[in-house]
Scaffold this motif. Structure first.
Motif, PDB file in Angstrom:
ATOM      1  N   ALA A  32      27.022  41.781  41.580  1.00 54.24           N
ATOM      2  CA  ALA A  32      27.600  43.665  40.457  1.00 54.24           C
ATOM      3  C   ALA A  32      27.226  45.111  41.183  1.00 54.24           C
ATOM      4  CB  ALA A  32      26.751  43.612  39.369  1.00 54.24           C
ATOM      5  N   VAL A  33      26.936  45.094  42.449  1.00 55.04           N
ATOM      6  CA  VAL A  33      25.883  45.832  43.847  1.00 55.04           C
ATOM      7  C   VAL A  33      26.677  45.743  44.441  1.00 55.04           C
ATOM      8  CG1 VAL A  33      24.536  47.165  45.187  1.00 55.04           C
ATOM      9  CG2 VAL A  33      23.428  46.165  42.754  1.00 55.04           C
ATOM     10  N   ASN A  34      27.520  44.827  44.981  1.00 56.97           N
ATOM     11  CA  ASN A  34      28.811  44.667  45.586  1.00 56.97           C
ATOM     12  C   ASN A  34      30.050  45.512  45.029  1.00 56.97           C
ATOM     13  OD1 ASN A  34      27.875  44.332  48.030  1.00 56.97           O
ATOM     14  ND2 ASN A  34      27.559  42.172  47.189  1.00 56.97           N
ATOM     15  N   ARG A  35      30.962  44.796  44.109  1.00 58.60           N
ATOM     16  CA  ARG A  35      32.139  45.089  42.732  1.00 58.60           C
ATOM     17  C   ARG A  35      31.423  46.872  43.089  1.00 58.60           C
ATOM     18  NH1 ARG A  35      31.272  40.324  41.298  1.00 58.60           N
ATOM     19  NH2 ARG A  35      30.193  40.434  39.980  1.00 58.60           N
ATOM     20  N   ARG A  36      30.293  47.458  42.424  1.00 55.43           N
ATOM     21  CA  ARG A  36      30.267  49.347  42.205  1.00 55.43           C
ATOM     22  C   ARG A  36      30.715  49.410  43.242  1.00 55.43           C
ATOM     23  NH1 ARG A  36      26.292  47.673  38.522  1.00 55.43           N
ATOM     24  NH2 ARG A  36      24.521  47.867  40.587  1.00 55.43           N
ATOM     25  N   ALA A  37      29.761  49.032  44.947  1.00 51.82           N
ATOM     26  CA  ALA A  37      30.187  49.622  45.765  1.00 51.82           C
ATOM     27  C   ALA A  37      31.827  49.632  46.593  1.00 51.82           C
ATOM     28  CB  ALA A  37      29.173  48.893  47.241  1.00 51.82           C
ATOM     29  N   ALA A  38      32.767  48.044  46.262  1.00 53.28           N
ATOM     30  CA  ALA A  38      33.757  48.203  46.091  1.00 53.28           C
ATOM     31  C   ALA A  38      34.341  49.362  45.463  1.00 53.28           C
ATOM     32  CB  ALA A  38      33.839  46.960  46.551  1.00 53.28           C
ATOM     33  N   CYS A  39      34.031  49.511  44.471  1.00 57.75           N
ATOM     34  CA  CYS A  39      34.593  50.419  43.665  1.00 57.75           C
ATOM     35  C   CYS A  39      34.968  52.178  44.335  1.00 57.75           C
ATOM     36  CB  CYS A  39      34.536  50.642  41.934  1.00 57.75           C
ATOM     37  SG  CYS A  39      34.981  49.273  41.045  1.00 57.75           S
ATOM     38  N   GLN A  40      33.706  52.247  44.843  1.00 55.15           N
ATOM     39  CA  GLN A  40      33.056  53.413  45.140  1.00 55.15           C
ATOM     40  C   GLN A  40      34.328  53.462  46.476  1.00 55.15           C
ATOM     41  OE1 GLN A  40      28.988  53.248  46.018  1.00 55.15           O
ATOM     42  NE2 GLN A  40      28.470  54.080  43.633  1.00 55.15           N
ATOM     43  N   LEU A  41      33.975  52.562  46.869  1.00 51.83           N
ATOM     44  CA  LEU A  41      35.293  52.489  48.059  1.00 51.83           C
ATOM     45  C   LEU A  41      36.797  52.948  48.576  1.00 51.83           C
ATOM     46  CD1 LEU A  41      35.688  52.099  51.623  1.00 51.83           C
ATOM     47  CD2 LEU A  41      35.443  49.950  50.892  1.00 51.83           C
ATOM     48  N   ARG A  42      37.040  52.105  47.387  1.00 55.66           N
ATOM     49  CA  ARG A  42      38.847  52.273  46.381  1.00 55.66           C
ATOM     50  C   ARG A  42      38.631  54.255  46.235  1.00 55.66           C
ATOM     51  NH1 ARG A  42      42.703  53.227  47.312  1.00 55.66           N
ATOM     52  NH2 ARG A  42      43.920  52.933  46.567  1.00 55.66           N
ATOM     53  N   ARG A  43      37.659  54.585  45.508  1.00 53.83           N
ATOM     54  CA  ARG A  43      38.040  55.779  45.665  1.00 53.83           C
ATOM     55  C   ARG A  43      37.491  56.628  46.441  1.00 53.83           C
ATOM     56  NH1 ARG A  43      34.611  54.185  40.872  1.00 53.83           N
ATOM     57  NH2 ARG A  43      33.073  55.156  42.027  1.00 53.83           N
ATOM     58  N   ALA A  44      37.207  56.068  47.683  1.00 49.95           N
ATOM     59  CA  ALA A  44      36.935  57.115  48.641  1.00 49.95           C
ATOM     60  C   ALA A  44      37.959  57.204  49.511  1.00 49.95           C
ATOM     61  CB  ALA A  44      35.533  56.694  49.671  1.00 49.95           C
TER      62      ALA A  44
END
Length: 119
Positions: A32-44
């Motif tokens: 779940a933490v990794n998926r949130r970070a992946a979403c933040q990467l996509r937005r970045a």
């Protein structure tokens, strides 16, 4: 497949990168933490991005293939998300770019097949 195969996203010698946000610092994090970070990467990343998987089990990580990415942009994203390294390529050449002390390992992307070189 010819030995001069080039990944379709790198045709004409185009630059590209693969960056992940999973498991920063090489420490396993909950999915779940990794998926949130992946979403933040996509937005970045404001450019084109193709979801890919980097690594192999048990360390298979969701990542983004970034066609057209410059090395400094890929390294900045990797650092922003606590990564030890990113992959950066031009055409069929690819380098592992370590984000601590800068170390570059060069190799060439080609289809998998049996090793036929000398020992």
């Amino acid at each position: 497949m010819p030995t001069e195969w080039t990944p379709p996203w790198a045709a004409g010698g185009a630059p590209w990168a693969i960056v992940t946000a999973w498991n920063p610092g090489g420490q396993r994090h909950p999915d779940a933490v990794n998926r949130r970070a992946a979403c933040q990467l996509r937005r970045a990343w404001i450019g084109e991005a193709v979801p890919v998987v980097n690594g192999a089990a048990p360390w298979a990580e969701e990542a983004l293939l970034l066609p057209g990415a410059r090395l400094r942009d890929a390294a900045a994203l990797g650092r922003q998300f606590g990564q030890a390294a990113v992959l950066w390529g031009v055409g069929r050449r690819v380098a592992v770019v370590w984000l601590g002390p800068v170390v570059v390992e060069r190799c060439w992307a080609m289809p998998a097949g049996p090793y036929t070189g000398s020992p």
